[in-house]
Structures are given as C-alpha cells and as structure tokens.
Design a protein around this motif. Structure first.
Motif, PDB file in Angstrom:
ATOM      1  N   GLN A   1      17.506  37.162  38.996  1.00  0.00           N
ATOM      2  CA  GLN A   1      18.133  37.529  40.265  1.00  0.00           C
ATOM      3  C   GLN A   1      19.640  37.440  40.111  1.00  0.00           C
ATOM      4  OE1 GLN A   1      16.917  35.037  43.488  1.00  0.00           O
ATOM      5  NE2 GLN A   1      18.410  35.851  44.904  1.00  0.00           N
ATOM      6  N   GLU A   2      20.335  38.467  40.598  1.00  0.00           N
ATOM      7  CA  GLU A   2      21.790  38.463  40.546  1.00  0.00           C
ATOM      8  C   GLU A   2      22.345  37.595  41.678  1.00  0.00           C
ATOM      9  OE1 GLU A   2      24.022  39.976  38.248  1.00  0.00           O
ATOM     10  OE2 GLU A   2      22.111  39.952  37.181  1.00  0.00           O
ATOM     11  N   PRO A   3      23.409  36.863  41.420  1.00  0.00           N
ATOM     12  CA  PRO A   3      23.993  36.024  42.458  1.00  0.00           C
ATOM     13  C   PRO A   3      24.785  36.844  43.470  1.00  0.00           C
ATOM     14  CG  PRO A   3      25.337  35.923  40.498  1.00  0.00           C
ATOM     15  CD  PRO A   3      24.123  36.746  40.143  1.00  0.00           C
ATOM     16  N   VAL A   4      25.013  36.238  44.613  1.00  0.00           N
ATOM     17  CA  VAL A   4      25.967  36.782  45.571  1.00  0.00           C
ATOM     18  C   VAL A   4      27.342  36.464  45.005  1.00  0.00           C
ATOM     19  CG1 VAL A   4      26.878  36.581  47.917  1.00  0.00           C
ATOM     20  CG2 VAL A   4      24.401  36.461  47.509  1.00  0.00           C
ATOM     21  N   THR A   5      28.196  37.477  44.899  1.00  0.00           N
ATOM     22  CA  THR A   5      29.511  37.334  44.288  1.00  0.00           C
ATOM     23  C   THR A   5      30.582  37.504  45.355  1.00  0.00           C
ATOM     24  OG1 THR A   5      28.661  38.207  42.213  1.00  0.00           O
ATOM     25  CG2 THR A   5      31.042  38.253  42.509  1.00  0.00           C
ATOM     26  N   GLU A   6      31.522  36.549  45.402  1.00  0.00           N
ATOM     27  CA  GLU A   6      32.594  36.577  46.404  1.00  0.00           C
ATOM     28  C   GLU A   6      33.935  36.320  45.736  1.00  0.00           C
ATOM     29  OE1 GLU A   6      30.122  34.354  49.962  1.00  0.00           O
ATOM     30  OE2 GLU A   6      31.093  33.144  48.399  1.00  0.00           O
ATOM     31  N   LEU A   7      34.915  37.150  46.014  1.00  0.00           N
ATOM     32  CA  LEU A   7      36.281  36.921  45.564  1.00  0.00           C
ATOM     33  C   LEU A   7      36.995  36.123  46.645  1.00  0.00           C
ATOM     34  CD1 LEU A   7      38.514  37.599  43.452  1.00  0.00           C
ATOM     35  CD2 LEU A   7      39.146  39.479  44.963  1.00  0.00           C
ATOM     36  N   ASP A   8      37.591  35.009  46.267  1.00  0.00           N
ATOM     37  CA  ASP A   8      38.364  34.210  47.222  1.00  0.00           C
ATOM     38  C   ASP A   8      39.800  34.729  47.211  1.00  0.00           C
ATOM     39  OD1 ASP A   8      39.738  32.306  48.720  1.00  0.00           O
ATOM     40  OD2 ASP A   8      38.408  30.693  48.053  1.00  0.00           O
ATOM     41  N   ARG A   9      40.135  35.502  48.208  1.00  0.00           N
ATOM     42  CA  ARG A   9      41.459  36.139  48.293  1.00  0.00           C
ATOM     43  C   ARG A   9      42.591  35.117  48.422  1.00  0.00           C
ATOM     44  NH1 ARG A   9      41.568  40.994  46.454  1.00  0.00           N
ATOM     45  NH2 ARG A   9      39.779  42.221  47.047  1.00  0.00           N
ATOM     46  N   ARG A  10      42.290  33.915  48.926  1.00  0.00           N
ATOM     47  CA  ARG A  10      43.339  32.901  49.075  1.00  0.00           C
ATOM     48  C   ARG A  10      43.946  32.513  47.737  1.00  0.00           C
ATOM     49  NH1 ARG A  10      40.097  28.207  51.723  1.00  0.00           N
ATOM     50  NH2 ARG A  10      38.762  28.923  50.035  1.00  0.00           N
ATOM     51  N   TYR A  11      43.137  32.591  46.674  1.00  0.00           N
ATOM     52  CA  TYR A  11      43.590  32.130  45.360  1.00  0.00           C
ATOM     53  C   TYR A  11      43.587  33.255  44.336  1.00  0.00           C
ATOM     54  CZ  TYR A  11      42.406  27.900  47.838  1.00  0.00           C
ATOM     55  OH  TYR A  11      42.327  26.918  48.785  1.00  0.00           O
ATOM     56  N   SER A  12      43.653  34.483  44.798  1.00  0.00           N
ATOM     57  CA  SER A  12      43.589  35.640  43.914  1.00  0.00           C
ATOM     58  C   SER A  12      44.792  36.538  44.141  1.00  0.00           C
ATOM     59  CB  SER A  12      42.305  36.429  44.182  1.00  0.00           C
ATOM     60  OG  SER A  12      41.163  35.615  43.965  1.00  0.00           O
ATOM     61  N   ALA A  13      45.195  37.227  43.099  1.00  0.00           N
ATOM     62  CA  ALA A  13      46.284  38.193  43.210  1.00  0.00           C
ATOM     63  C   ALA A  13      45.857  39.326  44.141  1.00  0.00           C
ATOM     64  CB  ALA A  13      46.636  38.734  41.831  1.00  0.00           C
ATOM     65  N   GLU A  14      46.854  39.972  44.712  1.00  0.00           N
ATOM     66  CA  GLU A  14      46.579  41.054  45.665  1.00  0.00           C
ATOM     67  C   GLU A  14      45.722  42.162  45.058  1.00  0.00           C
ATOM     68  OE1 GLU A  14      49.421  44.022  48.021  1.00  0.00           O
ATOM     69  OE2 GLU A  14      49.841  41.888  48.400  1.00  0.00           O
ATOM     70  N   ASP A  15      45.937  42.468  43.776  1.00  0.00           N
ATOM     71  CA  ASP A  15      45.203  43.547  43.112  1.00  0.00           C
ATOM     72  C   ASP A  15      43.977  43.058  42.338  1.00  0.00           C
ATOM     73  OD1 ASP A  15      46.713  42.181  41.240  1.00  0.00           O
ATOM     74  OD2 ASP A  15      47.197  43.968  40.063  1.00  0.00           O
ATOM     75  N   ALA A  16      43.557  41.818  42.564  1.00  0.00           N
ATOM     76  CA  ALA A  16      42.450  41.230  41.813  1.00  0.00           C
ATOM     77  C   ALA A  16      41.101  41.780  42.266  1.00  0.00           C
ATOM     78  CB  ALA A  16      42.452  39.712  41.978  1.00  0.00           C
ATOM     79  N   ALA A  17      40.176  41.784  41.340  1.00  0.00           N
ATOM     80  CA  ALA A  17      38.787  42.133  41.617  1.00  0.00           C
ATOM     81  C   ALA A  17      37.916  40.959  41.158  1.00  0.00           C
ATOM     82  CB  ALA A  17      38.396  43.399  40.863  1.00  0.00           C
ATOM     83  N   PRO A  18      36.744  40.786  41.765  1.00  0.00           N
ATOM     84  CA  PRO A  18      35.875  39.698  41.315  1.00  0.00           C
ATOM     85  C   PRO A  18      35.446  39.904  39.861  1.00  0.00           C
ATOM     86  CG  PRO A  18      34.831  40.976  43.093  1.00  0.00           C
ATOM     87  CD  PRO A  18      36.167  41.570  42.833  1.00  0.00           C
ATOM     88  N   THR A  19      35.290  38.820  39.151  1.00  0.00           N
ATOM     89  CA  THR A  19      34.765  38.872  37.796  1.00  0.00           C
ATOM     90  C   THR A  19      33.268  39.162  37.892  1.00  0.00           C
ATOM     91  OG1 THR A  19      36.413  37.264  37.047  1.00  0.00           O
ATOM     92  CG2 THR A  19      34.468  37.574  35.649  1.00  0.00           C
ATOM     93  N   PRO A  20      32.777  40.224  37.271  1.00  0.00           N
ATOM     94  CA  PRO A  20      31.341  40.509  37.340  1.00  0.00           C
ATOM     95  C   PRO A  20      30.529  39.356  36.740  1.00  0.00           C
ATOM     96  CG  PRO A  20      32.541  42.386  36.450  1.00  0.00           C
ATOM     97  CD  PRO A  20      33.509  41.236  36.506  1.00  0.00           C
ATOM     98  N   TRP A  21      29.360  39.085  37.329  1.00  0.00           N
ATOM     99  CA  TRP A  21      28.506  38.000  36.836  1.00  0.00           C
ATOM    100  C   TRP A  21      28.162  38.234  35.362  1.00  0.00           C
ATOM    101  CZ3 TRP A  21      27.527  33.296  36.508  1.00  0.00           C
ATOM    102  CH2 TRP A  21      26.348  32.814  35.947  1.00  0.00           C
ATOM    103  N   ALA A  22      27.920  39.455  34.958  1.00  0.00           N
ATOM    104  CA  ALA A  22      27.586  39.726  33.556  1.00  0.00           C
ATOM    105  C   ALA A  22      28.691  39.229  32.624  1.00  0.00           C
ATOM    106  CB  ALA A  22      27.343  41.223  33.346  1.00  0.00           C
ATOM    107  N   GLU A  23      29.941  39.383  33.021  1.00  0.00           N
ATOM    108  CA  GLU A  23      31.065  38.906  32.208  1.00  0.00           C
ATOM    109  C   GLU A  23      31.117  37.378  32.194  1.00  0.00           C
ATOM    110  OE1 GLU A  23      35.924  39.035  32.387  1.00  0.00           O
ATOM    111  OE2 GLU A  23      34.825  40.783  33.129  1.00  0.00           O
ATOM    112  N   ALA A  24      30.916  36.763  33.353  1.00  0.00           N
ATOM    113  CA  ALA A  24      30.912  35.298  33.425  1.00  0.00           C
ATOM    114  C   ALA A  24      29.747  34.725  32.614  1.00  0.00           C
ATOM    115  CB  ALA A  24      30.829  34.840  34.879  1.00  0.00           C
ATOM    116  N   ARG A  25      28.579  35.329  32.751  1.00  0.00           N
ATOM    117  CA  ARG A  25      27.392  34.874  32.004  1.00  0.00           C
ATOM    118  C   ARG A  25      27.643  34.989  30.502  1.00  0.00           C
ATOM    119  NH1 ARG A  25      23.531  38.185  34.085  1.00  0.00           N
ATOM    120  NH2 ARG A  25      23.985  39.651  32.423  1.00  0.00           N
TER     121      ARG A  25
END
Length: 168
Positions: free
Chosen positions: A4-28
C-alpha cells in the motif's frame, strides 16, 4: 507494509516555494540503499539512546539485528517504539530520511533466511549469518532480529528544501 502506498504530504512551512514532495519510491530507495542508520530508542527511565547500525530493507520494512545483552535490545523489550534515520549528512544536497515505527521481533526462520541473504547482498560475506532458533548467529554470538515497518516516515530534501511526510 502490504504494498500500500502511503499518504504523502509536503509541509509548506519548511519547504522552498518551488519544492515538490519527495516521491515515496525515491524515499524507499534511499532507505534500501543506505549503508549506515541511526536507531533511536528510549531507556526504561525515559532517557534517549541513539546508536549507529546497519540494516536492510526487505518486504516493506527495515530489518536490523542486535546482541541479546545490548542496550537497544533492553530498550526495545520495554518499549518497541523507535525511529531509524539515515541520509546525506549534508546541508545543501541529498535527502535525509526518518522512519518511525515499532521494532517487532522477527523469528520466522524462512523470513530470517531471506533477511540474512539480503545482508550478504548488501554488505558482503563478512555479514553472513546462520539462522537457527529464531535468530541470527555469527562471530558475535546470537543476535535478535527486528522488523520496523513504517508507521510514519519523513524525507528532508535539500536543494530545494522540501519536507515530506508519509503516513501509512
């Protein structure tokens, strides 16, 4: 994890304006490829304990082993909640990873055989373990094996900065 794939959330408070979430496949993949991890546990009196170790990603979880008399084994017997961290150890590049979960004893010898082979593939023949009596056996004696499936995980990307949370 059952695929099962996780729910993925980017925390904008601690991310650059142009940031995208790191895909779970990359983190795994980062969790699977890392050589050194830091295990954080809690002592019986509430004080933290952190130690480096090696681990393998197999069947949706991180596996590590420790001697029966070691501090981390005693801590996990009292409180199986833990965190494993790894990463780039650099400020402006790479991805640091945190996996939070419960360290559950792995004792099934068929599973342990697969995990033992994963250690050899990743770290070489110097990390070959015999499997018997629900544990690893090597030059250091008997080692308990733990499975930590992710409950929550985090990726801290740098360049651009992006903090991603994965909920399982």
């Amino acid at each position: 994890m059952t695929g099962q794939e996780p729910v993925t959330e980017l925390d904008r408070r601690y991310s650059a304006e142009d940031a995208a979430p790191t895909p779970w496949a990359e983190a795994r993949a980062g969790l699977a490829e890392a050589e050194v991890y830091w295990l954080s546990t809690v002592r019986g009196d509430g004080r933290p304990h952190v130690t480096p170790l090696i681990a393998v990603w197999a069947e949706g979880a991180l596996y590590f082993c420790t001697g029966v008399g070691e501090r981390k084994a005693a801590n996990l017997a009292d409180n199986p909640c833990c965190a494993l961290t790894t990463g780039a150890n650099a400020l402006r590049e790479g991805v640091d990873l945190v996996l939070e979960g419960r360290a559950e004893p792995a004792t099934d010898e068929t599973l342990l055989g697969r995990v033992a082979e994963a250690y050899v593939r990743k770290y070489g023949e110097g990390w070959r373990f015999a499997v018997r009596d629900g544990a690893f056996h090597g030059e250091g004696g008997r080692a308990l094996v733990y499975r930590v499936a992710p409950v929550t995980a985090f990726a801290f990307a740098k360049g651009p900065y992006a903090q991603t949370r994965y909920r399982f």
